[in-house]
Design a protein around this motif. Structure first.
Motif, mmCIF file in Angstrom:
data_model
loop_
_atom_site.group_PDB
_atom_site.id
_atom_site.type_symbol
_atom_site.label_atom_id
_atom_site.label_comp_id
_atom_site.label_asym_id
_atom_site.label_seq_id
_atom_site.Cartn_x
_atom_site.Cartn_y
_atom_site.Cartn_z
ATOM 1 N N THR A 55 12.076 3.273 2.600
ATOM 2 C CA THR A 55 11.383 2.833 1.090
ATOM 3 C C THR A 55 11.795 1.292 1.272
ATOM 4 O OG1 THR A 55 11.915 4.633 0.409
ATOM 5 C CG2 THR A 55 12.537 3.021 -0.611
ATOM 6 N N ARG A 80 1.850 2.179 3.198
ATOM 7 C CA ARG A 80 2.410 2.959 1.930
ATOM 8 C C ARG A 80 1.718 5.026 2.645
ATOM 9 N NH1 ARG A 80 -0.522 0.062 -1.228
ATOM 10 N NH2 ARG A 80 0.855 -0.364 -2.372
ATOM 11 N N THR A 81 2.724 5.680 1.431
ATOM 12 C CA THR A 81 2.158 6.942 2.362
ATOM 13 C C THR A 81 1.277 7.554 0.798
ATOM 14 O OG1 THR A 81 4.480 8.037 1.514
ATOM 15 C CG2 THR A 81 3.761 7.918 3.604
ATOM 16 N N ARG A 137 8.944 5.965 11.366
ATOM 17 C CA ARG A 137 9.763 6.776 10.876
ATOM 18 C C ARG A 137 9.705 5.982 9.558
ATOM 19 N NH1 ARG A 137 14.730 4.197 9.028
ATOM 20 N NH2 ARG A 137 14.827 2.939 9.641
ATOM 21 N N THR A 138 9.801 6.694 8.631
ATOM 22 C CA THR A 138 9.134 5.895 6.586
ATOM 23 C C THR A 138 10.829 5.542 6.070
ATOM 24 O OG1 THR A 138 9.778 8.381 6.239
ATOM 25 C CG2 THR A 138 7.488 8.369 5.944
ATOM 26 N N VAL A 151 5.495 3.413 5.995
ATOM 27 C CA VAL A 151 5.544 4.200 7.783
ATOM 28 C C VAL A 151 5.437 2.667 8.396
ATOM 29 C CG1 VAL A 151 4.627 4.728 9.412
ATOM 30 C CG2 VAL A 151 4.498 5.755 7.690
ATOM 31 N N LEU A 202 7.139 4.059 -0.232
ATOM 32 C CA LEU A 202 7.215 4.997 1.240
ATOM 33 C C LEU A 202 6.306 4.583 2.008
ATOM 34 C CD1 LEU A 202 9.877 7.070 2.047
ATOM 35 C CD2 LEU A 202 8.089 8.742 1.561
#
Length: 221
Positions: free
Chosen positions: A38, A84-85, A35-36, A70, A68
């Motif tokens: 922070t 990071r995304t 999931r993502t 993963v 953000l």
């Protein structure tokens, strides 16, 4: 009979719901998942994201609070931060307008056929890098303070000067025996004020007539 049946059905439903809750929260039952989340804290090779401490992959070398990210959990319960995304700030190739006296290498007679000067901002190993390509011609006497007609935008500037050695036209020096191609490079400075400056654009008897920025890369932070 009706009461007994109803009680048995309620019990069965309760068991099913209980098993579902256990499965949703137990990695060994649920299996791997991702999931993502922070990032709220950065440690030595780890990040904390949504209260979960995760070991970073090698490619997620420079995590930052606020990323953000993963994150993924194995069936044994171990957490990894994959990276990071994308934040939408990556920039594709930009072809700048050059300063007076400079000509883009668009033909075989300009820039030693290296193509036009262009640049882009790319992520690598958790930080942003500036990458250059192409070449240009320089007229004798052209200014050296900035080969571009305007300073680079702040997002393309290094935090400190990046000095590089680049290829240029070969130059013979009068009075030096067998001096063919003695001078074939010069220094260029990519400054934190956004200017790109040739250093020692004259050498020996002939000024720099063409130069190449192909393959230049340096970190922006």
């Amino acid at each position: 009979m009706t009461s007994s049946f109803s009680s048995a059905r309620d019990l069965a439903d309760a068991v099913v719901h209980s098993a579902r809750r256990v499965g949703e929260t137990t990695p060994a039952v649920r299996g791997a998942d991702w999931r993502t989340a922070t990032v709220t804290d950065v440690g030595a090779g780890t990040v904390t994201a949504d209260g979960i401490v995760c070991r970073c992959l090698e490619t997620y070398a420079l995590p930052t609070v606020g990323d953000l990210a993963v994150i993924t959990q194995s069936s044994s319960g171990n957490w990894l931060a994959v990276g990071r995304t994308a934040d939408g700030t990556a920039v594709g190739w930009v072809t700048p307008t050059l300063g007076t006296g400079y000509t883009q290498g668009n033909t075989s007679s300009a820039g030693n056929n290296n193509g036009p000067i262009r640049y882009r901002r790319v992520p690598w190993l958790g930080t942003w890098w500036m990458e250059w390509d192409g070449g240009a011609n320089r007229a004798n006497g052209a200014q050296n303070a900035n080969i571009l007609n305007a300073a680079l935008a702040s997002q393309f500037r290094p935090v400190a000067r990046a000095s590089m050695v680049i290829a240029r036209n070969a130059t013979s020096i009068t009075g030096v025996a067998n001096s063919t191609s003695v001078v074939h490079s010069l220094k260029i400075d990519f400054d934190s004020d956004g200017t790109v400056s040739l250093v020692s654009a004259t050498a020996g008897d002939v000024e720099t007539n063409w130069f190449s920025l192909k393959g230049i890369r340096y970190p922006l932070s």
